[in-house]
Design a protein around this motif. Sequence first.
Motif, short mmCIF file in Angstrom:
data_model
loop_
_atom_site.label_atom_id
_atom_site.label_comp_id
_atom_site.label_asym_id
_atom_site.label_seq_id
_atom_site.Cartn_x
_atom_site.Cartn_y
_atom_site.Cartn_z
N LYS A 9 38.67 22.91 31.34
CA LYS A 9 39.56 22.74 31.49
C LYS A 9 41.03 23.67 31.95
CE LYS A 9 42.38 24.86 27.12
NZ LYS A 9 42.90 26.49 27.18
N TYR A 10 40.49 24.60 32.31
CA TYR A 10 41.67 26.00 33.26
C TYR A 10 41.69 25.26 34.57
CZ TYR A 10 41.60 29.25 29.02
OH TYR A 10 42.64 29.64 28.29
N LYS A 11 40.27 24.59 35.29
CA LYS A 11 40.82 24.45 36.16
C LYS A 11 40.82 23.17 36.89
CE LYS A 11 37.22 22.31 39.68
NZ LYS A 11 37.30 22.62 41.32
N SER A 12 42.10 21.99 35.46
CA SER A 12 42.26 21.42 35.91
C SER A 12 43.98 21.36 35.56
CB SER A 12 42.23 19.71 35.13
OG SER A 12 41.91 20.09 33.91
N GLU A 13 43.85 22.58 34.67
CA GLU A 13 45.18 23.22 34.68
C GLU A 13 45.93 23.29 35.81
OE1 GLU A 13 45.46 25.77 31.06
OE2 GLU A 13 47.53 26.08 31.94
N VAL A 14 45.37 24.33 35.92
CA VAL A 14 45.86 24.96 37.64
C VAL A 14 46.01 24.79 38.72
CG1 VAL A 14 45.03 27.70 36.53
CG2 VAL A 14 43.99 26.08 38.67
N GLY A 18 49.38 22.90 41.57
CA GLY A 18 48.39 22.99 42.76
C GLY A 18 47.78 24.54 43.51
N VAL A 19 47.15 25.43 42.48
CA VAL A 19 47.26 26.08 42.04
C VAL A 19 45.28 26.68 42.03
CG1 VAL A 19 46.81 28.87 41.14
CG2 VAL A 19 49.02 27.56 41.08
N LYS A 20 44.90 27.35 43.21
CA LYS A 20 43.17 27.91 42.73
C LYS A 20 42.82 28.16 42.17
CE LYS A 20 42.37 27.60 48.24
NZ LYS A 20 42.84 28.83 49.18
N LEU A 21 41.92 28.08 41.79
CA LEU A 21 40.75 29.08 40.42
C LEU A 21 39.80 29.81 40.74
CD1 LEU A 21 40.57 29.22 37.42
CD2 LEU A 21 39.20 27.33 36.97
N ILE A 22 40.04 31.22 41.04
CA ILE A 22 39.38 31.61 41.09
C ILE A 22 38.54 32.13 39.54
CG2 ILE A 22 38.49 33.91 42.41
CD1 ILE A 22 39.80 32.63 43.45
N ALA A 23 37.05 31.24 39.25
CA ALA A 23 36.21 32.02 37.98
C ALA A 23 35.72 33.60 38.00
CB ALA A 23 35.48 30.75 37.75
N VAL A 24 36.28 34.45 37.47
CA VAL A 24 35.74 35.89 37.62
C VAL A 24 34.41 35.67 36.40
CG1 VAL A 24 36.71 38.25 37.17
CG2 VAL A 24 38.49 36.12 37.89
N THR A 194 47.56 36.05 41.74
CA THR A 194 48.34 36.97 40.79
C THR A 194 47.89 35.83 39.65
OG1 THR A 194 50.13 35.74 41.30
CG2 THR A 194 50.08 38.51 41.65
N GLY A 195 48.00 37.15 38.91
CA GLY A 195 47.56 36.13 37.22
C GLY A 195 45.99 36.29 36.40
N MET A 196 45.20 36.71 35.91
CA MET A 196 44.22 36.55 34.81
C MET A 196 44.33 36.05 33.68
SD MET A 196 44.14 40.37 36.28
CE MET A 196 43.41 41.03 34.28
N SER A 197 43.54 36.19 33.04
CA SER A 197 43.86 34.51 31.77
C SER A 197 44.95 34.30 30.57
CB SER A 197 42.17 35.80 30.93
OG SER A 197 41.39 35.68 31.09
N ALA A 198 45.52 36.50 30.18
CA ALA A 198 46.31 36.86 29.70
C ALA A 198 47.66 36.47 29.93
CB ALA A 198 46.20 37.90 29.40
N ASP A 199 47.68 36.28 31.59
CA ASP A 199 49.19 36.08 32.24
C ASP A 199 49.08 34.99 33.20
OD1 ASP A 199 48.08 37.14 34.35
OD2 ASP A 199 48.80 39.21 33.77
N VAL A 211 44.84 31.96 40.72
CA VAL A 211 44.55 33.13 39.51
C VAL A 211 42.56 33.33 39.71
CG1 VAL A 211 46.42 31.95 38.68
CG2 VAL A 211 44.52 30.75 38.21
N ARG A 212 43.08 34.45 38.97
CA ARG A 212 41.69 34.71 38.98
C ARG A 212 41.68 34.81 37.80
NH1 ARG A 212 45.02 38.30 41.64
NH2 ARG A 212 44.78 39.50 39.71
N ILE A 213 41.14 34.05 37.03
CA ILE A 213 40.28 34.23 35.26
C ILE A 213 38.83 33.92 34.58
CG2 ILE A 213 41.05 32.72 33.59
CD1 ILE A 213 43.15 31.37 34.66
N GLY A 214 38.81 34.72 34.42
CA GLY A 214 37.80 35.78 33.43
C GLY A 214 36.67 35.32 32.35
N SER A 215 37.37 35.67 31.63
CA SER A 215 37.28 35.69 30.24
C SER A 215 37.64 34.42 29.61
CB SER A 215 37.50 36.82 29.27
OG SER A 215 39.04 37.70 29.47
N ALA A 216 38.87 34.18 29.85
CA ALA A 216 39.23 32.97 29.21
C ALA A 216 37.91 31.80 29.61
CB ALA A 216 40.71 32.34 29.60
N ILE A 217 37.59 31.68 30.76
CA ILE A 217 36.02 30.84 30.77
C ILE A 217 34.75 31.30 30.37
CG2 ILE A 217 35.35 29.59 33.04
CD1 ILE A 217 37.54 29.94 35.39
N PHE A 218 34.72 32.50 30.62
CA PHE A 218 33.86 32.85 30.32
C PHE A 218 33.06 33.50 28.83
CE2 PHE A 218 33.24 32.87 35.44
CZ PHE A 218 32.15 31.99 35.01
#
Length: 232
Positions: A9-14, A18-24, A194-199, A211-218
């Motif tokens: 979900k997050y990968k396809s959204e970001v 055109g933004v890269k997803l870093i899974a934290v 810039t950008g984490m789960s909340a923002d 974007v660096r997204i951790g808790s929203a994924i894991f």
Amino acid sequence: MSIADNLKKYKSEVESDGVKLIAVSKTQTVDAILEAYNAGQRIFGENHVQEMVDKQAELPADIEWHLIGHLQSNKVKYIAPFVKLIHGVDSIKLLQEINKQALKNNRVIDCLLQVYIADEDTKFGLGFDEVIELLRSEEYAELKNIRIVGLMGIATNTKNEKQITVEFHELKVFFDGVKVSFFRKEDSFKEISTGMSADYKIAIEEGSTMVRIGSAIFGKRIIKHFKTDSAN
Ligand SMILES: *Cc1c(COP(=O)(O)O)cnc(C)c1O
């Protein structure tokens, strides 16, 4: 939802922006990371050196490991052979050590300068003026085994979306100025982390490229440190 479902979900959204997803994946188990990997994720972010080294040894070799947390100079040597991008560089001394270890490994290591944008005392980072000073310095000009590919920032931890928007916006304006002044001919200078789960949504609107997204994924982080209690 499962980790795999969240990841997709997050990968396809970001990525649709055109933004890269870093899974934290800090504090997450190897199995949890493998679930995300098998769902298609290849870029993972960790904030502790020892934890990243341990996981890198156990997980598939085609993972891109990003160090996203504060990095101490004396730990650079452990990640220098494999790290793909170091997000939190905030001093010339650290940059010099990364350069030295990159040279030993016969490679060039990509780095982001961490810029201080939050209205908080606890965050690491350089002020706008300090970034300029660093990029103008002779010490920096001598470094041939590092490449600065952009800027990284962490917004204030607040529910005030207007404030977060302003902070990310200021970083983007600053990035554009730095690009023109110092990196006009270098296509590689293009990243804004810039950008984490909340923002992350605000971050993307304000020009984030990763974007660096951790808790929203894991899900929530349960264990505080994986295998080690030592800080970076
Ligand atoms: C932990 C961390 C993240 C991810 O935070 P979440 O709120 O879990 O998405 C992003 N960036 C940095 C620097 C972190 O330390």
